[in-house]
Motif scaffolding. Structure first.
Motif, PDB file in Angstrom:
ATOM      1  N   MET A   1       8.502  10.692   3.470  1.00 59.71           N
ATOM      2  CA  MET A   1       7.770   9.544   4.037  1.00 59.71           C
ATOM      3  C   MET A   1       6.627   9.083   3.135  1.00 59.71           C
ATOM      4  N   HIS A   2       6.372   9.844   2.065  1.00 58.82           N
ATOM      5  CA  HIS A   2       5.222   9.573   1.177  1.00 58.82           C
ATOM      6  C   HIS A   2       3.897   9.806   1.886  1.00 58.82           C
ATOM      7  N   ARG A   3       3.904  10.681   2.880  1.00 56.13           N
ATOM      8  CA  ARG A   3       2.633  10.994   3.526  1.00 56.13           C
ATOM      9  C   ARG A   3       1.809  11.892   2.601  1.00 56.13           C
TER      10      ARG A   3
ATOM     11  N   CYS B   1       6.672   1.725   5.341  1.00 55.34           N
ATOM     12  CA  CYS B   1       5.610   0.856   5.870  1.00 55.34           C
ATOM     13  C   CYS B   1       5.621  -0.518   5.224  1.00 55.34           C
ATOM     14  N   ASP B   2       5.618  -1.557   6.057  1.00 59.82           N
ATOM     15  CA  ASP B   2       5.514  -2.927   5.527  1.00 59.82           C
ATOM     16  C   ASP B   2       4.254  -3.623   6.034  1.00 59.82           C
ATOM     17  N   PHE B   3       3.277  -2.839   6.540  1.00 60.40           N
ATOM     18  CA  PHE B   3       2.036  -3.462   7.009  1.00 60.40           C
ATOM     19  C   PHE B   3       1.305  -4.088   5.829  1.00 60.40           C
ATOM     20  N   SER B   4       0.457  -5.025   6.176  1.00 62.02           N
ATOM     21  CA  SER B   4      -0.403  -5.603   5.151  1.00 62.02           C
ATOM     22  C   SER B   4      -1.568  -4.641   4.934  1.00 62.02           C
ATOM     23  N   ILE B   5      -1.482  -3.862   3.874  1.00 65.30           N
ATOM     24  CA  ILE B   5      -2.521  -2.863   3.612  1.00 65.30           C
ATOM     25  C   ILE B   5      -3.122  -3.122   2.234  1.00 65.30           C
ATOM     26  N   ALA B   6      -4.229  -2.471   1.967  1.00 66.70           N
ATOM     27  CA  ALA B   6      -4.848  -2.540   0.639  1.00 66.70           C
ATOM     28  C   ALA B   6      -4.937  -1.108   0.123  1.00 66.70           C
ATOM     29  N   VAL B   7      -4.083  -0.777  -0.849  1.00 64.53           N
ATOM     30  CA  VAL B   7      -4.118   0.584  -1.408  1.00 64.53           C
ATOM     31  C   VAL B   7      -5.304   0.656  -2.365  1.00 64.53           C
ATOM     32  N   ARG B   8      -6.223   1.555  -2.080  1.00 67.23           N
ATOM     33  CA  ARG B   8      -7.451   1.648  -2.874  1.00 67.23           C
ATOM     34  C   ARG B   8      -7.808   3.112  -3.143  1.00 67.23           C
ATOM     35  N   ARG B   9      -8.179   3.374  -4.392  1.00 64.02           N
ATOM     36  CA  ARG B   9      -8.695   4.697  -4.715  1.00 64.02           C
ATOM     37  C   ARG B   9     -10.138   4.808  -4.196  1.00 64.02           C
ATOM     38  N   ARG B  10     -10.897   3.720  -4.378  1.00 64.25           N
ATOM     39  CA  ARG B  10     -12.272   3.673  -3.843  1.00 64.25           C
ATOM     40  C   ARG B  10     -12.338   2.598  -2.767  1.00 64.25           C
ATOM     41  N   ILE B  11     -12.850   2.955  -1.618  1.00 61.90           N
ATOM     42  CA  ILE B  11     -12.907   2.007  -0.502  1.00 61.90           C
ATOM     43  C   ILE B  11     -14.154   1.132  -0.634  1.00 61.90           C
ATOM     44  N   PRO B  12     -14.005  -0.185  -0.624  1.00 60.42           N
ATOM     45  CA  PRO B  12     -15.183  -1.071  -0.715  1.00 60.42           C
ATOM     46  C   PRO B  12     -15.912  -1.116   0.632  1.00 60.42           C
TER      47      PRO B  12
ATOM     48  N   VAL C   1      13.931   0.005   9.473  1.00 55.50           N
ATOM     49  CA  VAL C   1      14.014  -0.297   8.039  1.00 55.50           C
ATOM     50  C   VAL C   1      13.522  -1.718   7.816  1.00 55.50           C
ATOM     51  N   GLU C   2      12.347  -1.834   7.224  1.00 56.28           N
ATOM     52  CA  GLU C   2      11.769  -3.155   6.973  1.00 56.28           C
ATOM     53  C   GLU C   2      12.074  -3.560   5.536  1.00 56.28           C
ATOM     54  N   PRO C   3      12.348  -4.863   5.337  1.00 61.83           N
ATOM     55  CA  PRO C   3      12.614  -5.313   3.965  1.00 61.83           C
ATOM     56  C   PRO C   3      11.410  -5.051   3.054  1.00 61.83           C
ATOM     57  N   ARG C   4      11.656  -4.934   1.799  1.00 56.01           N
ATOM     58  CA  ARG C   4      10.608  -4.749   0.780  1.00 56.01           C
ATOM     59  C   ARG C   4       9.826  -3.449   0.938  1.00 56.01           C
ATOM     60  N   THR C   5      10.453  -2.442   1.535  1.00 56.22           N
ATOM     61  CA  THR C   5       9.830  -1.112   1.574  1.00 56.22           C
ATOM     62  C   THR C   5      10.641  -0.195   0.668  1.00 56.22           C
TER      63      THR C   5
ATOM     64  N   CYS D   1      -5.530   2.081   2.530  1.00 53.64           N
ATOM     65  CA  CYS D   1      -4.674   3.269   2.547  1.00 53.64           C
ATOM     66  C   CYS D   1      -4.724   3.928   1.172  1.00 53.64           C
ATOM     67  N   ALA D   2      -4.469   5.235   1.153  1.00 56.77           N
ATOM     68  CA  ALA D   2      -4.480   5.970  -0.111  1.00 56.77           C
ATOM     69  C   ALA D   2      -3.221   5.644  -0.922  1.00 56.77           C
ATOM     70  N   ARG D   3      -2.106   5.453  -0.228  1.00 57.84           N
ATOM     71  CA  ARG D   3      -0.871   5.004  -0.876  1.00 57.84           C
ATOM     72  C   ARG D   3       0.041   4.463   0.200  1.00 57.84           C
ATOM     73  N   ARG D   4       1.152   3.852  -0.221  1.00 61.68           N
ATOM     74  CA  ARG D   4       2.033   3.232   0.783  1.00 61.68           C
ATOM     75  C   ARG D   4       3.114   4.217   1.225  1.00 61.68           C
ATOM     76  N   CYS D   5       3.261   4.382   2.529  1.00 59.46           N
ATOM     77  CA  CYS D   5       4.321   5.241   3.059  1.00 59.46           C
ATOM     78  C   CYS D   5       5.670   4.560   2.836  1.00 59.46           C
ATOM     79  N   SER D   6       6.715   5.360   2.781  1.00 63.44           N
ATOM     80  CA  SER D   6       8.012   4.834   2.340  1.00 63.44           C
ATOM     81  C   SER D   6       8.616   3.812   3.297  1.00 63.44           C
TER      82      SER D   6
END
Ligand code: SF4
Length: 377
Positions: free
Chosen positions: A135-137, A24-35, A197-201, A17-22
């Motif tokens: 939402m930080h979209r 969202c508690d999914f397991s994501i990898a925020v990356r500027r460059r996608i491997p 509302v998910e914890p740690r968001t 993902c480009a950044r985390r939405c406000s």
């Protein structure tokens, strides 16, 4: 170890993902460059590990995330070529790509079509720029409208829009207007998600310090009912508690989940199900990658469903869908059924038990009443 067989429904998780939405508690990898190259190689390696079970015809492929549309188009093409090469596909395969509006450019859309994607699920969420910023979209409403036009121009005839409802009242979001804006774009399919509302968001932190109010149950119910009213009037049928489609445009992939059919998942956090057991992969991208690169299985754990769990799933999945649940399995709970029908939450139709819209609002309670100690309602 439970034996899994590869099945006609394949899910591939793309975690970037480009950044985390406000919210969202999914397991994501925020990356500027996608491997991208590493990612495609890892997925291919995992699919190779499934080995001899490959060979069954593929019916649906779902590229979910994360933000799959962040994967460069050439990497996506390589991945799909590999999948199609490995699986005979005598029928038309439904290939869904989850995309965020900011990634839908004419070049990307054309490349996705060329690679075999024939359905796009677009993360629009709202057409109110203030709400989208909250939402930080990354996108704004104009970009979302543009994205639909771009997809149409590239030949996509099957587009789904996601909308989030029940946002905090202090945002003064105009839900009816968002629904009308979505309908005006004439998508074939809509998915509606009530904000949780998910914890740690960031959202949980804002609520904890009093910067915003938690969404209310009353607002959730009002907006859910309004969505049914507006979308039904516009020709969409709710075929699942959160999903509405035009005729012939139900998600075949998600329908497989809701009817309890087996599926295989690949990628970090992906789940697989073989009809009686479920397994899931390591959820963090780095941990998943390390396992694959070391030649180890990326499976984190698995569970064999007990008879009680299978019954709970059968009732829950059945009641989620408009087809409902065969009445036979719960007929013995006659007092509960009478009470729930009397409240207008369930109806009987051709030997099946179906939720009304009011019933779908109380789905968890209905499932509990039909699977808990007999007599409870
Ligand atoms: S784009 Fe989707 S997966 Fe990524 S942070 Fe936002 S909600 Fe989560």
């Amino acid at each position: 170890m439970v034996i899994y067989t590869t099945v006609p429904h394949l899910y591939v998780h793309i975690p970037f993902c480009a950044r985390r939405c406000s919210y969202c508690d999914f397991s994501i990898a925020v990356r500027r460059r996608i491997p991208a190259r590493q990612y495609v190689t890892a997925i291919r390696t995992e699919l190779e590990m499934l080995g001899p079970v490959w060979g069954q015809p593929l019916e649906t492929l779902y590229l979910g995330g994360g933000t799959p549309s962040l994967l460069p188009a050439d990497a996506l093409t390589t991945l799909l070529q590999y999948v199609f090469h490995r699986t005979p596909s005598p029928h038309e395969v439904e290939v869904t790509l989850e995309a965020n509006p900011e990634d839908v450019t004419p070049d990307n859309a054309a490349a996705w079509r060329g690679a075999g994607v024939n359905r796009v699920s677009l993360g629009t969420q709202s057409f109110d720029d203030r709400v989208l910023r909250w939402m930080h979209r990354v996108h704004d409403a104009a970009r979302a409208r543009d994205a639909v036009r771009t997809l149409r121009a590239a030949g996509f005839a099957n587009v789904s829009l996601d909308l989030i409802f029940a946002v905090p009242a202090d945002l003064e979001r105009h839900w009816a207007r968002d629904l009308d804006e979505a309908v005006a774009l004439a998508p074939e399919h809509l998915s509606l998600y009530g904000l949780t509302v998910e914890p740690r968001t960031p959202l949980a932190r804002w609520i904890a310090r009093g910067a915003t109010a938690a969404p209310s149950d009353e607002r959730y119910a009002d907006e859910y009912l309004l969505a049914h009213e507006r979308l039904s009037a516009a020709g969409y049928a709710f075929y699942e508690v959160s999903n509405a489609a035009r005729d012939g445009r139900r998600s075949r992939h998600n329908s497989a989940y809701w009817t309890g059919r087996p599926y295989t998942g690949a990628g970090p956090a992906a789940h697989s199900f073989n009809g009686r057991a479920r397994r899931w992969n390591l959820s963090a991208w780095e941990a998943y990658l390390q396992a694959i690169e070391a030649g180890r299985s990326p499976v984190e754990s698995e569970e064999v469903l007990s008879a009680e769990q299978q019954e709970l799933e059968r009732v829950y999945l059945g009641l989620r869908t408009s087809e409902g649940l065969p009445l036979g399995g719960v007929r013995h709970r006659s007092a509960t059924l009478t009470a729930l029908r009397g409240k207008g939450w369930l109806v009987e139709n051709a030997g099946r038990l179906q939720c009304t819209v009011e019933g779908w609002l109380r789905l968890d309670a209905l499932v509990a009443a039909l699977t808990g100690p007999a007599g409870a309602s």
